[in-house]
Design a protein around this motif. Structure first.
Motif, PDB file in Angstrom:
ATOM      1  N   LEU A 263     -40.341  -2.933   1.787  1.00 18.52           N
ATOM      2  CA  LEU A 263     -40.506  -2.355   3.120  1.00 18.52           C
ATOM      3  C   LEU A 263     -39.389  -2.834   4.048  1.00 18.52           C
ATOM      4  N   VAL A 264     -39.115  -4.129   4.028  1.00 21.09           N
ATOM      5  CA  VAL A 264     -38.049  -4.684   4.865  1.00 21.09           C
ATOM      6  C   VAL A 264     -36.686  -4.136   4.435  1.00 21.09           C
ATOM      7  N   SER A 265     -36.466  -4.028   3.125  1.00 22.31           N
ATOM      8  CA  SER A 265     -35.180  -3.534   2.621  1.00 22.31           C
ATOM      9  C   SER A 265     -34.901  -2.117   3.108  1.00 22.31           C
ATOM     10  N   VAL A 266     -35.888  -1.237   3.009  1.00 21.20           N
ATOM     11  CA  VAL A 266     -35.731   0.145   3.474  1.00 21.20           C
ATOM     12  C   VAL A 266     -35.455   0.160   4.977  1.00 21.20           C
ATOM     13  N   CYS A 267     -36.209  -0.653   5.723  1.00 20.59           N
ATOM     14  CA  CYS A 267     -36.008  -0.725   7.178  1.00 20.59           C
ATOM     15  C   CYS A 267     -34.587  -1.155   7.518  1.00 20.59           C
ATOM     16  N   TYR A 268     -34.066  -2.183   6.834  1.00 20.49           N
ATOM     17  CA  TYR A 268     -32.741  -2.709   7.136  1.00 20.49           C
ATOM     18  C   TYR A 268     -31.644  -1.681   6.862  1.00 20.49           C
ATOM     19  N   VAL A 269     -31.724  -1.013   5.718  1.00 19.10           N
ATOM     20  CA  VAL A 269     -30.698  -0.014   5.396  1.00 19.10           C
ATOM     21  C   VAL A 269     -30.749   1.135   6.398  1.00 19.10           C
ATOM     22  N   MET A 270     -31.959   1.601   6.707  1.00 15.29           N
ATOM     23  CA  MET A 270     -32.098   2.724   7.635  1.00 15.29           C
ATOM     24  C   MET A 270     -31.659   2.347   9.049  1.00 15.29           C
ATOM     25  N   VAL A 271     -31.917   1.122   9.470  1.00 18.22           N
ATOM     26  CA  VAL A 271     -31.463   0.674  10.790  1.00 18.22           C
ATOM     27  C   VAL A 271     -29.939   0.645  10.848  1.00 18.22           C
ATOM     28  N   ASN A 272     -29.288   0.187   9.785  1.00 16.64           N
ATOM     29  CA  ASN A 272     -27.827   0.178   9.750  1.00 16.64           C
ATOM     30  C   ASN A 272     -27.260   1.593   9.748  1.00 16.64           C
ATOM     31  N   VAL A 273     -27.910   2.493   9.030  1.00 18.58           N
ATOM     32  CA  VAL A 273     -27.489   3.894   9.068  1.00 18.58           C
ATOM     33  C   VAL A 273     -27.580   4.417  10.501  1.00 18.58           C
ATOM     34  N   ALA A 274     -28.666   4.075  11.198  1.00 18.96           N
ATOM     35  CA  ALA A 274     -28.846   4.512  12.588  1.00 18.96           C
ATOM     36  C   ALA A 274     -27.736   3.954  13.475  1.00 18.96           C
ATOM     37  N   TYR A 275     -27.386   2.683  13.290  1.00 24.53           N
ATOM     38  CA  TYR A 275     -26.294   2.103  14.076  1.00 24.53           C
ATOM     39  C   TYR A 275     -24.999   2.901  13.902  1.00 24.53           C
ATOM     40  N   PHE A 276     -24.688   3.251  12.638  1.00 23.66           N
ATOM     41  CA  PHE A 276     -23.417   3.914  12.360  1.00 23.66           C
ATOM     42  C   PHE A 276     -23.413   5.395  12.746  1.00 23.66           C
ATOM     43  N   THR A 277     -24.576   5.966  13.041  1.00 18.49           N
ATOM     44  CA  THR A 277     -24.575   7.336  13.563  1.00 18.49           C
ATOM     45  C   THR A 277     -24.200   7.368  15.043  1.00 18.49           C
ATOM     46  N   VAL A 278     -24.326   6.235  15.715  1.00 16.10           N
ATOM     47  CA  VAL A 278     -24.093   6.162  17.158  1.00 16.10           C
ATOM     48  C   VAL A 278     -22.791   5.444  17.487  1.00 16.10           C
ATOM     49  N   MET A 279     -22.421   4.433  16.681  1.00 19.20           N
ATOM     50  CA  MET A 279     -21.241   3.623  16.960  1.00 19.20           C
ATOM     51  C   MET A 279     -20.231   3.715  15.830  1.00 19.20           C
ATOM     52  N   THR A 280     -18.976   3.697  16.171  1.00 19.94           N
ATOM     53  CA  THR A 280     -17.923   3.588  15.164  1.00 19.94           C
ATOM     54  C   THR A 280     -17.868   2.136  14.689  1.00 19.94           C
ATOM     55  N   PRO A 281     -17.265   1.885  13.518  1.00 21.25           N
ATOM     56  CA  PRO A 281     -17.140   0.487  13.070  1.00 21.25           C
ATOM     57  C   PRO A 281     -16.458  -0.409  14.099  1.00 21.25           C
ATOM     58  N   ALA A 282     -15.418   0.114  14.775  1.00 18.09           N
ATOM     59  CA  ALA A 282     -14.714  -0.688  15.783  1.00 18.09           C
ATOM     60  C   ALA A 282     -15.625  -1.036  16.953  1.00 18.09           C
ATOM     61  N   GLU A 283     -16.434  -0.079  17.387  1.00 14.90           N
ATOM     62  CA  GLU A 283     -17.362  -0.327  18.500  1.00 14.90           C
ATOM     63  C   GLU A 283     -18.438  -1.322  18.098  1.00 14.90           C
ATOM     64  N   LEU A 284     -18.898  -1.219  16.864  1.00  9.11           N
ATOM     65  CA  LEU A 284     -19.924  -2.155  16.405  1.00  9.11           C
ATOM     66  C   LEU A 284     -19.364  -3.573  16.357  1.00  9.11           C
ATOM     67  N   LEU A 285     -18.134  -3.715  15.906  1.00  9.18           N
ATOM     68  CA  LEU A 285     -17.520  -5.046  15.829  1.00  9.18           C
ATOM     69  C   LEU A 285     -17.297  -5.651  17.212  1.00  9.18           C
ATOM     70  N   GLN A 286     -17.123  -4.826  18.230  1.00  8.06           N
ATOM     71  CA  GLN A 286     -16.906  -5.317  19.587  1.00  8.06           C
ATOM     72  C   GLN A 286     -18.199  -5.672  20.307  1.00  8.06           C
ATOM     73  N   SER A 287     -19.342  -5.255  19.741  1.00  2.75           N
ATOM     74  CA  SER A 287     -20.626  -5.487  20.400  1.00  2.75           C
ATOM     75  C   SER A 287     -21.137  -6.892  20.118  1.00  2.75           C
ATOM     76  N   SER A 288     -21.597  -7.564  21.155  1.00  2.00           N
ATOM     77  CA  SER A 288     -22.186  -8.898  20.974  1.00  2.00           C
ATOM     78  C   SER A 288     -23.646  -8.825  20.559  1.00  2.00           C
ATOM     79  N   ALA A 289     -24.315  -7.720  20.873  1.00  2.00           N
ATOM     80  CA  ALA A 289     -25.717  -7.498  20.479  1.00  2.00           C
ATOM     81  C   ALA A 289     -25.839  -6.030  20.087  1.00  2.00           C
TER      82      ALA A 289
END
Length: 487
Positions: A263-289
């Motif tokens: 359950l946690v594994s599915v949640c983690y992968v899906m949350v990361n997918v959600a992050y990358f639909t909104v932010m580019t890798p460069a923007e994610l690296l610049q974010s502190s939270a």
């Protein structure tokens, strides 16, 4: 409590007359399947998934490989937990890896495990989670600037004392707290995942379509990426610390693992997918939270919901760490690797109150330094060394303890794989970036041998003369007694 018995040095429970007092003075079996799953999920999902995606992406260099590392971490956590399920149903004792290392390799290695975990790893992890929680709580009150360190540390100390008090008063109350905060963190993860699915449906796939283009091939960087991913998964072995308090452990231990970790594994992968639909890798690296940045872009003007639920998430993780750490200290005291008082149980609440208070005290001490994250980073290699040794213990006992009943039996190749991966995770960062800190950590661990020889292997009569009166007074103060053996 019978004061006459205590004053004479006879540390026994008083005669029982009421229904409640008829209980044996031992930890009660009050953790059912739902609470067991909540313990795994609630401890694993802390602040890691809201912070670690940045570090994992730094180590891998690309979105595709980053998602692969998150999925691989989930598989590794599941394989490790299955090994622990066999060990936990074969040796049904609380204390995590401690009883397994004791049984397979003897008391010296068991003591070194206690020395490292009880003195450093567990209380410092508790402190880091409390500091993360305090920072999220304090930040809204200091718009435009960072909260003062004194405020954050004071709040963190208050959280530690409150959580330790809750766990000391009632196992059932601690379980209710865990269940509530687990539900809260699953709710916010559900919000993030659904938001990501909506953005995917709108065609925001440009970041995900790049695959593993530009991925790093550095031996050490991949290892560090796994470190950060596995830190977010840490807690998969949580139930092995409380085996003696599980209802029907032969069923609920493996079943909770098979429900909670996937359950946690599915949640983690899906949350990361959600992050990358909104932010580019460069923007994610610049974010502190990362989660806060995601909320600002997707949930505004309700973006304040994410920091609130991150607080809930960290409180739940801290509660799980406190619950399990107390059981390790309790078992170490019972086995004679700490003072016996640490194995005493509250006569009124049936909780290991001395062990819980001791762990809370150490956690507050770890709040004082300016930066304890560095300490945890350098001791992470020791943690994975412990996981590898525990998987090796399973292999060893297949030959040395064939007489033990094994309700759960995993293929030995699974344990071998966990041993190999653990060796990689221990060696990779050291080979890539060798520093003196790793030597210091190793020296600290080995210094436990001196403590063992002086205070454990050679028991001196003077120590009994010194500790006897102190234990008596603490018993009277805290109303605790030694654990009884179940009939």
């Amino acid at each position: 409590m019978d004061n006459q018995n205590v004053k004479s040095g006879i540390h026994t429970a008083p005669p029982s007359h009421t229904a409640k007092e008829d209980k044996a003075t031992v930890l009660q079996k009050e953790v059912g399947l739902l609470s067991a799953v909540s313990m795994i999920v609630g401890t694993m999902i802390g602040s890691g998934i809201f912070i670690s995606p940045k570090a994992v992406l730094q180590g891998t260099g690309t979105v595709g490989l980053s998602l692969g590392v998150w999925a691989a971490c989930g598989i590794l956590a599941t394989l490790g937990a299955l090994c622990y399920a066999e060990l936990g149903t074969m040796i049904a004792k609380s204390g995590g890896e401690y009883p397994y290392l004791m049984e397979a390799f003897g008391p010296v290695l068991g003591f070194l495990y206690c020395w490292t975990n009880i003195i450093v790893l567990r209380p410092s992890s508790f402190a880091i989670i409390a500091l993360s929680c305090a920072e999220y709580v304090a930040t809204p009150f200091y718009p435009g600037c960072s909260p003062p360190h004194l405020v954050i540390k004071s709040l963190a100390a208050a959280f530690i004392m409150l959580i330790s008090l809750v766990n000391s008063l009632s196992v059932r109350l601690a379980n209710y707290v865990q269940n509530f905060f687990t539900a809260a963190k699953l709710f916010i993860i559900f919000i993030i995942v659904v938001s990501g699915i909506i953005f995917l449906a709108q065609g925001n796939t440009q970041n995900l379509s790049k695959g593993i283009e530009g991925a790093t091939t550095s031996f050490g960087n991949i290892g560090l990426a796994f470190y950060n991913g596995l830190w977010a998964y840490d807690g998969w072995n949580q139930l092995n610390f409380i085996t003696e308090e599980l209802k029907n452990p032969y069923r609920n231990l493996p079943l909770s693992i098979l429900i909670g970790i996937p359950l946690v594994s599915v949640c983690y992968v899906m949350v990361n997918v959600a992050y990358f639909t909104v932010m580019t890798p460069a923007e994610l690296l610049q974010s502190s939270a990362v989660a806060v940045t995601f909320a600002d872009r997707v949930l505004y003007p309700m973006s304040w919901v994410v920091p609130l639920f991150v607080v809930f998430s960290t409180i739940g993780a801290a509660n799980g760490v406190c619950f399990a750490s107390g059981r390790l200290t309790y078992v170490a005291g019972r086995e004679g690797h700490l003072i016996k008082f640490m194995s005493y149980i509250s006569l009124k609440y049936y909780t290991p109150a001395p062990a819980l208070i001791f762990n809370g005290f150490l956690a507050i001490i770890y709040i004082i330094p300016a930066d304890i994250n560095t300490l945890i980073n350098y001791f992470s290699f020791a943690q994975w060394g412990i996981y590898g040794l525990t998987a090796l213990a399973l292999i060893v006992m297949r030959y040395t303890r064939r007489d033990l009943h094994r309700p759960v039996k995993v293929p030995v190749v699974v344990a071998g794989l966990v041993v190999c991966v653990s060796c990689y995770l221990v060696l990779a960062p050291i080979v890539e970036q060798p520093t003196l800190e790793y030597i210091y950590c190793t020296a600290f661990i080995l210094s436990g041998l001196i403590i063992y020889l002086l205070f454990i292997h050679h028991t001196h009569t003077w120590s009994h003369r010194v500790m006897g009166p102190i234990t008596t007074q603490l018993q009277l103060l805290m109303q605790v007694v030694p654990p009884e053996k179940m009939d």
